[in-house]
Scaffold this motif. Structure first.
Motif, PDB file in Angstrom:
ATOM      1  N   SER A 153       0.835  -1.198   0.000  1.00 32.40           N
ATOM      2  CA  SER A 153       0.000   0.000   0.000  1.00 32.40           C
ATOM      3  C   SER A 153       0.871   1.250   0.000  1.00 32.40           C
ATOM      4  O   SER A 153       1.943   1.274   0.608  1.00 32.40           O
ATOM      5  N   GLN A 154       0.382   2.286  -0.682  1.00 36.36           N
ATOM      6  CA  GLN A 154       1.089   3.557  -0.748  1.00 36.36           C
ATOM      7  C   GLN A 154       0.597   4.472   0.378  1.00 36.36           C
ATOM      8  O   GLN A 154      -0.595   4.761   0.467  1.00 36.36           O
ATOM      9  N   ILE A 155       1.508   4.921   1.226  1.00 38.78           N
ATOM     10  CA  ILE A 155       1.165   5.795   2.346  1.00 38.78           C
ATOM     11  C   ILE A 155       1.710   7.184   2.061  1.00 38.78           C
ATOM     12  O   ILE A 155       2.898   7.360   1.784  1.00 38.78           O
ATOM     13  N   THR A 156       0.820   8.178   2.118  1.00 38.66           N
ATOM     14  CA  THR A 156       1.211   9.554   1.795  1.00 38.66           C
ATOM     15  C   THR A 156       1.438  10.409   3.041  1.00 38.66           C
ATOM     16  O   THR A 156       1.851  11.554   2.927  1.00 38.66           O
ATOM     17  N   GLU A 157       1.138   9.875   4.227  1.00 36.76           N
ATOM     18  CA  GLU A 157       1.376  10.578   5.483  1.00 36.76           C
ATOM     19  C   GLU A 157       2.178   9.696   6.432  1.00 36.76           C
ATOM     20  O   GLU A 157       1.997   8.476   6.449  1.00 36.76           O
ATOM     21  N   ALA A 158       3.053  10.313   7.204  1.00 34.68           N
ATOM     22  CA  ALA A 158       3.857   9.569   8.171  1.00 34.68           C
ATOM     23  C   ALA A 158       3.973  10.380   9.459  1.00 34.68           C
ATOM     24  O   ALA A 158       3.863  11.617   9.444  1.00 34.68           O
ATOM     25  N   VAL A 159       4.194   9.675  10.560  1.00 33.56           N
ATOM     26  CA  VAL A 159       4.342  10.351  11.850  1.00 33.56           C
ATOM     27  C   VAL A 159       5.604  11.212  11.821  1.00 33.56           C
ATOM     28  O   VAL A 159       6.685  10.736  11.461  1.00 33.56           O
ATOM     29  N   SER A 160       5.453  12.479  12.192  1.00 30.37           N
ATOM     30  CA  SER A 160       6.588  13.403  12.181  1.00 30.37           C
ATOM     31  C   SER A 160       6.991  13.859  13.581  1.00 30.37           C
ATOM     32  O   SER A 160       8.131  14.311  13.782  1.00 30.37           O
TER      33      SER A 160
END
Length: 242
Positions: free
Chosen positions: A103-110
């Motif tokens: 799956s393509q994830i466009t948000e990540a924990v920053s």
């Protein structure tokens, strides 16, 4: 007779003075925020803990902000509850997207912000660990986590300095996670197939040997039967007259 002991006394005082001077110069070691363990494998998952010691003699640590590296985003980040603390999770857009299990994830924990309950926190002389699960870990050599540590008196310790290879550790070092490349697949992975072929050959040879054995047994039985018939005919025929 009176014996003088001044030399021994002077020597003892001298050693004491030297030891005091050495210890005084050494001073207490400065503790800082670290990540444990500090090594992992690219592409893998792991459980890590941010260890936060309190360096103040009078104030408590009441907030810890962990900034994840923008240049090495992680697809999955989860936290473990810590008694007396709450956590706020911030996300940001990533480009290009991260692929996690197809799956393509466009948000990540920053960013992770841990906040102590009222009248709580890490007191002087204590430390606290904040466990985090992360993965798959990026294809990078290191991950640098910049951390802000806030005290109850308003002071803030900024653990944000990145290490420089070959140089001394900076005064306010950021926690660093070293990432090693995953081990390549073993070239002997196809060996079982070759073994299966060998087993097939052995089975074929064994089958041929069995067939030859059966054929020989049948031929032997046939010869025995013919011999019996010939013997019976000889018994029935009359003997030749002289």
């Amino acid at each position: 007779m009176i014996r003088l002991r001044r030399p021994a006394t002077v020597a003892a005082l001298t050693l004491t003075a030297v030891a005091t001077a050495v210890l005084g110069l050494a001073g207490p070691a400065s503790a800082h925020v670290t990540i444990n363990p500090a090594e992992a494998t690219q592409g893998g998952y792991g459980r890590f803990a941010f260890r936060v010691p309190n360096e103040s003699d009078t104030a408590s640590t009441v907030k810890v902000e962990v900034n994840l590296p923008e240049n090495a985003p992680v697809g999955s980040v989860s936290t473990m509850p810590v008694a007396g603390w709450t956590v706020a999770v911030e996300k940001s857009k990533v480009d290009p997207p991260i692929e996690v299990h197809g799956s393509q994830i466009t948000e990540a924990v920053s960013k992770l912000t841990f906040t102590a309950a009222p009248n709580g926190g890490v007191k002087p002389g204590e430390f606290q660990e904040f466990p985090v699960s992360m993965g798959p870990l990026p294809q990078a050599d290191t991950m640098v986590f910049k951390v802000l540590q806030t005290y109850s008196d308003g002071n803030v310790s900024r653990w944000i300095e990145e290490p420089t290879p070959g140089a001394e550790e900076p005064e306010n070092p950021a926690p660093v996670l070293e990432l090693a490349a995953a081990a390549p697949a073993s070239p002997g992975a196809s060996a079982p197939a070759a073994t299966a072929d060998d087993d097939d050959d052995d089975d074929a040879g064994s089958g041929a040997a069995t067939a030859l054995g059966v054929a020989g047994l049948v031929a032997g039985l046939g010869g025995l039967a013919l011999g019996g018939l010939a013997f019976a005919r000889t018994r029935r025929e009359p003997a030749a007259k002289s």
